[in-house]
Design a protein around this motif. Structure first.
Motif, PDB file in Angstrom:
ATOM      1  N   GLU A 572       0.991  -0.813  -0.100  1.00 30.74           N
ATOM      2  CA  GLU A 572      -0.526  -0.277   0.273  1.00 30.74           C
ATOM      3  C   GLU A 572       0.748   0.996  -0.036  1.00 30.74           C
ATOM      4  OE1 GLU A 572      -1.922   0.843   3.924  1.00 30.74           O
ATOM      5  OE2 GLU A 572      -0.621  -0.055   4.736  1.00 30.74           O
ATOM      6  N   PHE A 573       0.497   2.295  -0.551  1.00 30.12           N
ATOM      7  CA  PHE A 573       1.166   3.550  -0.587  1.00 30.12           C
ATOM      8  C   PHE A 573       0.771   4.201   0.813  1.00 30.12           C
ATOM      9  CE2 PHE A 573       0.778   3.254  -5.003  1.00 30.12           C
ATOM     10  CZ  PHE A 573       1.733   2.652  -5.474  1.00 30.12           C
ATOM     11  N   THR A 574       1.490   5.206   1.895  1.00 25.66           N
ATOM     12  CA  THR A 574       1.510   5.675   2.302  1.00 25.66           C
ATOM     13  C   THR A 574       2.062   6.525   3.249  1.00 25.66           C
ATOM     14  OG1 THR A 574       3.198   4.528   3.604  1.00 25.66           O
ATOM     15  CG2 THR A 574       0.968   3.726   4.174  1.00 25.66           C
ATOM     16  N   HIS A 575       3.328   7.346   1.245  1.00 27.87           N
ATOM     17  CA  HIS A 575       3.438   8.727   1.118  1.00 27.87           C
ATOM     18  C   HIS A 575       3.528   8.678  -0.300  1.00 27.87           C
ATOM     19  CE1 HIS A 575       6.745  11.727   1.413  1.00 27.87           C
ATOM     20  NE2 HIS A 575       6.575  11.830   2.915  1.00 27.87           N
ATOM     21  N   PRO A 576       3.009   9.705  -0.344  1.00 26.43           N
ATOM     22  CA  PRO A 576       3.373  10.652  -2.048  1.00 26.43           C
ATOM     23  C   PRO A 576       4.609  10.500  -2.586  1.00 26.43           C
ATOM     24  CG  PRO A 576       2.523  12.395  -0.059  1.00 26.43           C
ATOM     25  CD  PRO A 576       3.270  11.181   0.586  1.00 26.43           C
ATOM     26  N   ALA A 577       5.646  10.507  -1.759  1.00 25.47           N
ATOM     27  CA  ALA A 577       6.903   9.955  -2.664  1.00 25.47           C
ATOM     28  C   ALA A 577       7.241   8.614  -3.109  1.00 25.47           C
ATOM     29  CB  ALA A 577       8.363  10.240  -1.246  1.00 25.47           C
ATOM     30  N   GLU A 578       5.781   8.087  -2.455  1.00 26.13           N
ATOM     31  CA  GLU A 578       6.309   6.248  -2.910  1.00 26.13           C
ATOM     32  C   GLU A 578       5.612   6.084  -3.598  1.00 26.13           C
ATOM     33  OE1 GLU A 578       5.678   4.326   1.267  1.00 26.13           O
ATOM     34  OE2 GLU A 578       4.256   4.567  -0.025  1.00 26.13           O
ATOM     35  N   ARG A 579       3.854   6.858  -3.848  1.00 27.35           N
ATOM     36  CA  ARG A 579       3.279   7.200  -4.926  1.00 27.35           C
ATOM     37  C   ARG A 579       3.996   7.720  -6.259  1.00 27.35           C
ATOM     38  NH1 ARG A 579      -0.071   9.155  -7.909  1.00 27.35           N
ATOM     39  NH2 ARG A 579      -1.993   7.794  -9.126  1.00 27.35           N
ATOM     40  N   ASP A 580       5.009   8.762  -6.139  1.00 30.09           N
ATOM     41  CA  ASP A 580       5.639   9.479  -7.125  1.00 30.09           C
ATOM     42  C   ASP A 580       6.508   8.554  -8.025  1.00 30.09           C
ATOM     43  OD1 ASP A 580       3.994  11.521  -7.293  1.00 30.09           O
ATOM     44  OD2 ASP A 580       5.992  12.785  -5.582  1.00 30.09           O
ATOM     45  N   LEU A 581       7.284   7.989  -7.106  1.00 28.65           N
ATOM     46  CA  LEU A 581       8.463   6.774  -7.388  1.00 28.65           C
ATOM     47  C   LEU A 581       7.388   5.620  -8.196  1.00 28.65           C
ATOM     48  CD1 LEU A 581      11.414   5.757  -7.740  1.00 28.65           C
ATOM     49  CD2 LEU A 581      11.623   4.482  -5.787  1.00 28.65           C
ATOM     50  N   ALA A 582       6.647   5.319  -8.119  1.00 29.39           N
ATOM     51  CA  ALA A 582       5.572   4.302  -8.744  1.00 29.39           C
ATOM     52  C   ALA A 582       5.607   4.259 -10.163  1.00 29.39           C
ATOM     53  CB  ALA A 582       4.523   3.388  -7.913  1.00 29.39           C
ATOM     54  N   LEU A 583       4.581   5.446 -10.655  1.00 28.33           N
ATOM     55  CA  LEU A 583       4.608   6.710 -11.863  1.00 28.33           C
ATOM     56  C   LEU A 583       5.828   6.739 -12.213  1.00 28.33           C
ATOM     57  CD1 LEU A 583       1.792   7.708 -12.058  1.00 28.33           C
ATOM     58  CD2 LEU A 583       2.833  10.051 -11.118  1.00 28.33           C
ATOM     59  N   SER A 616      15.119   9.696  -5.199  1.00 32.54           N
ATOM     60  CA  SER A 616      16.416  10.118  -3.927  1.00 32.54           C
ATOM     61  C   SER A 616      15.458  11.177  -3.115  1.00 32.54           C
ATOM     62  CB  SER A 616      17.440  11.179  -4.782  1.00 32.54           C
ATOM     63  OG  SER A 616      17.213  12.184  -4.352  1.00 32.54           O
ATOM     64  N   LYS A 617      14.114  11.538  -4.049  1.00 34.53           N
ATOM     65  CA  LYS A 617      13.116  11.757  -2.947  1.00 34.53           C
ATOM     66  C   LYS A 617      12.581  10.779  -1.731  1.00 34.53           C
ATOM     67  CE  LYS A 617      11.040  16.370  -2.625  1.00 34.53           C
ATOM     68  NZ  LYS A 617      11.147  16.996  -4.323  1.00 34.53           N
ATOM     69  N   PHE A 618      12.522   9.481  -2.166  1.00 38.96           N
ATOM     70  CA  PHE A 618      11.856   8.422  -2.003  1.00 38.96           C
ATOM     71  C   PHE A 618      12.988   8.347  -0.893  1.00 38.96           C
ATOM     72  CE2 PHE A 618      12.844   4.216  -1.123  1.00 38.96           C
ATOM     73  CZ  PHE A 618      11.639   3.197  -1.380  1.00 38.96           C
ATOM     74  N   ASN A 619      14.180   8.416  -0.670  1.00 34.34           N
ATOM     75  CA  ASN A 619      14.900   7.862  -0.251  1.00 34.34           C
ATOM     76  C   ASN A 619      14.620   8.906   1.182  1.00 34.34           C
ATOM     77  OD1 ASN A 619      16.243   5.442  -0.497  1.00 34.34           O
ATOM     78  ND2 ASN A 619      17.966   6.903  -1.735  1.00 34.34           N
ATOM     79  N   GLU A 620      14.975   9.809   1.326  1.00 32.27           N
ATOM     80  CA  GLU A 620      15.091  11.005   1.500  1.00 32.27           C
ATOM     81  C   GLU A 620      13.512  10.785   2.769  1.00 32.27           C
ATOM     82  OE1 GLU A 620      15.111  14.785  -0.079  1.00 32.27           O
ATOM     83  OE2 GLU A 620      16.132  14.290  -0.848  1.00 32.27           O
ATOM     84  N   ASN A 621      12.114  10.802   2.563  1.00 31.23           N
ATOM     85  CA  ASN A 621      11.702  10.548   3.305  1.00 31.23           C
ATOM     86  C   ASN A 621      10.599   9.471   3.510  1.00 31.23           C
ATOM     87  OD1 ASN A 621      10.284  13.166   3.066  1.00 31.23           O
ATOM     88  ND2 ASN A 621      10.584  13.083   0.682  1.00 31.23           N
ATOM     89  N   CYS A 622      11.272   8.303   2.798  1.00 32.76           N
ATOM     90  CA  CYS A 622      11.148   7.164   3.220  1.00 32.76           C
ATOM     91  C   CYS A 622      11.369   5.998   4.013  1.00 32.76           C
ATOM     92  CB  CYS A 622      10.349   6.146   2.229  1.00 32.76           C
ATOM     93  SG  CYS A 622       8.822   7.705   1.489  1.00 32.76           S
ATOM     94  N   HIS A 623      11.558   5.902   5.163  1.00 32.00           N
ATOM     95  CA  HIS A 623      12.600   5.221   5.620  1.00 32.00           C
ATOM     96  C   HIS A 623      12.216   3.450   4.980  1.00 32.00           C
ATOM     97  CE1 HIS A 623      15.246   6.795   8.243  1.00 32.00           C
ATOM     98  NE2 HIS A 623      13.606   7.403   8.460  1.00 32.00           N
ATOM     99  N   VAL A 624      12.990   2.548   5.172  1.00 37.01           N
ATOM    100  CA  VAL A 624      13.152   1.443   4.441  1.00 37.01           C
ATOM    101  C   VAL A 624      13.342   0.207   5.940  1.00 37.01           C
ATOM    102  CG1 VAL A 624      13.243  -1.100   2.904  1.00 37.01           C
ATOM    103  CG2 VAL A 624      13.377   1.649   2.284  1.00 37.01           C
ATOM    104  N   LEU A 625      14.157   0.288   6.292  1.00 35.06           N
ATOM    105  CA  LEU A 625      14.413  -0.813   7.302  1.00 35.06           C
ATOM    106  C   LEU A 625      13.701  -0.335   8.912  1.00 35.06           C
ATOM    107  CD1 LEU A 625      18.474  -1.172   6.893  1.00 35.06           C
ATOM    108  CD2 LEU A 625      16.507  -2.620   5.830  1.00 35.06           C
TER     109      LEU A 625
END
Ligand code: ARG
Length: 662
Positions: A572-583, A616-625
């Motif tokens: 699921e998407f929970t942050h706009p940066a995820e959706r932007d990357l998907a797009l 890079s935006k996604f990296n700044e905003n979305c923690h993976v681990l």
């Protein structure tokens, strides 16, 4: 996944009940630049309303009512004068990404109608060292070849080597007069290059001496023209701004002419000085006053089958090929065929005879010419002295290609300066049995130095390609393997890994920088800029790839693990940066299609740079681990894994490699 195409189909269906000829309107779909307006926007309602004579917003509403897109989009919105804004649903995006997982083609389907496309590229004149100018054809041709093949075409690459021209007259003359057989055979590549350079320098010297007088005259004329324009400007009526503007323009143009005339004269003078100031060279120049015509005679003897020259040509050609093959190995470029100009020589007389018998060619002043209504000058296919020309060889090549490869398209990746040659060639081909084949001159501009002038060394010769590649690799090592950066790697980076990285980054930088400009524009060659970790560089994209690998490594996951996680935890998407990357990720196919449409790899470059930026935006905003839930972590790992692969595949289509860490 090609969303605009899909949308276009849906719009075409919706328009069926509204207007005739709806396809033209259905194609008016663009990705939006501002997410406020959704992901895509259709602009057809306004022009359609003109045709129907009704209100554009009402027309937009009628289209929206008939449009069936709820499997892809949220409810379409009508905005402003009648724009239709469309936002993809998260479900659609997520399921598209899920399909890409584990798919080597990243959901890019093969084209429906496969074409056979011959790409004629690189095609240097051998026997002289490759220089910076050869980069463009080689790199653009290779990127087109990889990309068109990937999208499903049958691609045949052919290196149309110039292995039969004056350059062989040059080395044959050099060998006969200045060559020491033992020295040459001990180190043929280097020695033949030296002989080529020497004879060429002496020829250029003669030419410069011959041209000096008229070049001086050109400077004098240009100086007079500047003075005249200055006077005109001074006497221009101060009250008449139009006249003043015109005079100013005239002066600027005269000044440009003077600068250029001075430059040409200085270049000729420099060639003369270089020989005059060197006692050995000036002695040789004195001993070979007719070297320019003598070289042409050696070439003509070769072409007429003179046994001695043919034997020398046969002996030297393999060494000349070795020389260029070294560069191709280094660039990781190869060809299905390397049929040089010499290959077609036995066919040329027949080609001319056929042109004559078909009434296409006729004699004029002893030469055989094809007269074309659309051109002032004819295409000469046989000179008075019986010699065939570059164009004759190209016609024979066309015939051979048609018979042996049955192409639907032939691309010639060649400098813009040969435009006229190709225009004529294509016009003749049209009457010569090739009207069904799409012939394209994929032309390109010049590589300039940092000063904006064509790239040369100080002595005036073009910069050698191999030296340039070495410089790029050295520079790459300084940038990515400096002590500060190296300190953070665990396990530490061995020297051999550093060298491999520098090679991939350095060579990639040269290719990527070239491809990043639209091919028809000139560009300035700046090693410092092209190897930088920031900006529009491959280094930046390669670094983004390495970041994806680092995350996967830290998470100890590979893509097949991610596939299992998706099945178990969902996404699921929970942050706009995820959706932007998907797009971005789902637009890969769009980017590849446009490369073919315009024969322009820079569109893929733009796409990769944009993807790296969004990543890079996604990296700044979305923690993976440290993601809050397993579903969020799974979604992010999926995005990281797909981004990594996308960047790798995309760079690969440009002929640029990646490294797992840098
Ligand atoms: N050898 C030529 C040159 O260096 C380019 C050949 C391009 N291909 C062709 N089929 N004409 O200018």
């Amino acid at each position: 996944m090609h969303v605009p195409n899909l949308l276009q189909q849906r719009f075409a269906e919706a328009l069926l009940g509204i207007t005739e000829g709806g396809d033209a309107f259905a194609s008016m779909i663009r990705p939006t630049s501002d997410p406020k307006h959704g992901d895509y926007q259709a602009n057809c309602a306004m022009p359609l309303s003109k045709k129907l004579g009704s209100n554009p917003r009402e027309v937009a509403q009628r289209i929206v009512d008939a449009l069936k897109v709820d499997d892809l989009f949220e409810n379409p919105e009508i905005a402003g004068p009648g724009f239709i804004n469309l936002k993809l649903t998260d479900d659609f995006l997520l399921s598209t990404l899920r399909n890409m997982l584990g798919d080597v083609r990243l959901s890019v389907p093969r084209v429906e109608s496969e074409q056979t496309i011959i790409i004629d590229f690189s095609s240097p004149n051998v026997a002289k060292p490759m220089h910076v100018g050869h980069i463009r054809s080689t790199v653009i041709g290779d990127a087109l070849s990889r990309t068109l093949q990937f999208i499903g075409h049958r691609v045949i690459t052919d290196n149309h080597l110039g292995d039969w021209g004056t350059q062989f007259g040059i080395i044959i003359y050099g060998y006969k007069h200045f060559g020491d057989p033992e020295v040459v055979m001990a180190n043929p590549v280097a020695e033949l290059t030296k002989l080529y350079r020497l004879v060429n320098q002496l020829i250029e010297y003669r030419k410069a001496i011959g041209a000096l007088e008229s070049l001086q005259q050109a400077v004098t004329d240009a100086t007079t023209a500047v003075a005249k324009s200055q006077a005109e400007l001074e006497s221009a009526d101060a009250e008449d701004p139009q006249a003043k503007k015109k005079a100013k323009k005239g002066l600027a143009s005269a000044e440009r002419r003077l600068v250029s005339a001075n430059g040409t004269q200085a270049a000729a003078q420099a060639k003369i000085d270089a020989v005059d100031q060197d006692s050995k060279l000036s002695q040789l120049a004195g001993e070979h006053p007719k070297i320019d015509t003598a070289v042409l005679e050696e070439t003509a003897k070769l072409h007429h089958g003179d046994p001695e020259n043919v034997a020398l040509w046969e002996r030297f050609l393999p060494y000349c090929k070795d020389e260029i093959n070294r560069v191709y190995d280094r660039l990781d470029v190869d060809f299905d065929h390397t049929l040089g100009e010499s290959f077609y020589q036995p066919m040329l007389a027949d080609v001319v005879a056929k042109l004559e018998s078909q009434g296409l060619a006729s004699e004029s002043d002893g030469a055989i010419c094809v007269f074309l209504p659309e051109f002032d000058a004819p295409m000469i296919v046989r000179k008075q002295d019986g010699a065939f020309l570059y164009a004759t060889t190209d016609l024979a090549t066309l015939q051979y290609r048609r018979e042996h490869f049955e192409p639907t398209e032939i691309l010639y990746v060649v400098d813009t300066r040969q435009s006229e040659h190709f225009e004529k060639l294509f016009a003749v081909a049209n009457h010569f049995g090739l009207e069904q084949v799409k012939l394209v001159h994929v032309n390109f501009g010049t590589v300039l130095g940092e000063d904006g002038r064509p790239m040369k060394t100080r002595s005036g010769t073009l910069i050698g390609l191999e030296g340039l590649l070495n410089d790029a690799v050295d520079r790459a090592k300084q940038v990515v393997c400096n002590p500060e950066r190296l300190a953070v790697f665990d396990p530490p980076m061995e020297e051999s890994e550093q060298e491999a990285i520098a090679e991939t980054v350095g060579i990639g930088a040269i290719k990527f920088a070239d491809l990043s400009h639209h091919r028809t524009s000139d560009y300035r060659f700046s090693l410092n800029k092209m190897v930088s970790l920031e900006g529009r560089t491959s280094t930046y994209v390669q670094y983004s790839f390495a970041r994806t690998q680092k995350i996967l490594e830290n998470a100890q996951k590979c893509e097949s693990d991610v596939i299992e996680m998706v099945a178990e935890h969902g996404i699921e998407f929970t942050h706009p940066a995820e959706r932007d990357l998907a797009l971005m990720l789902i637009r890969f196919e769009e980017a590849l299609q446009t490369v073919h449409k315009d024969y322009a790899p820079n569109l893929l470059v733009d796409y990769l740079l944009d993807t790296a930026k969004v990543y890079s935006k996604f990296n700044e905003n979305c923690h993976v681990l440290k993601a809050e839930t397993e579903t969020i972590q799974t979604t992010r790992l999926m995005l990281v894994s797909l981004t990594g692969r996308m960047l790798q595949v995309g760079l690969g289509l440009l002929g640029v490699g990646v490294v797992p860490r840098m």
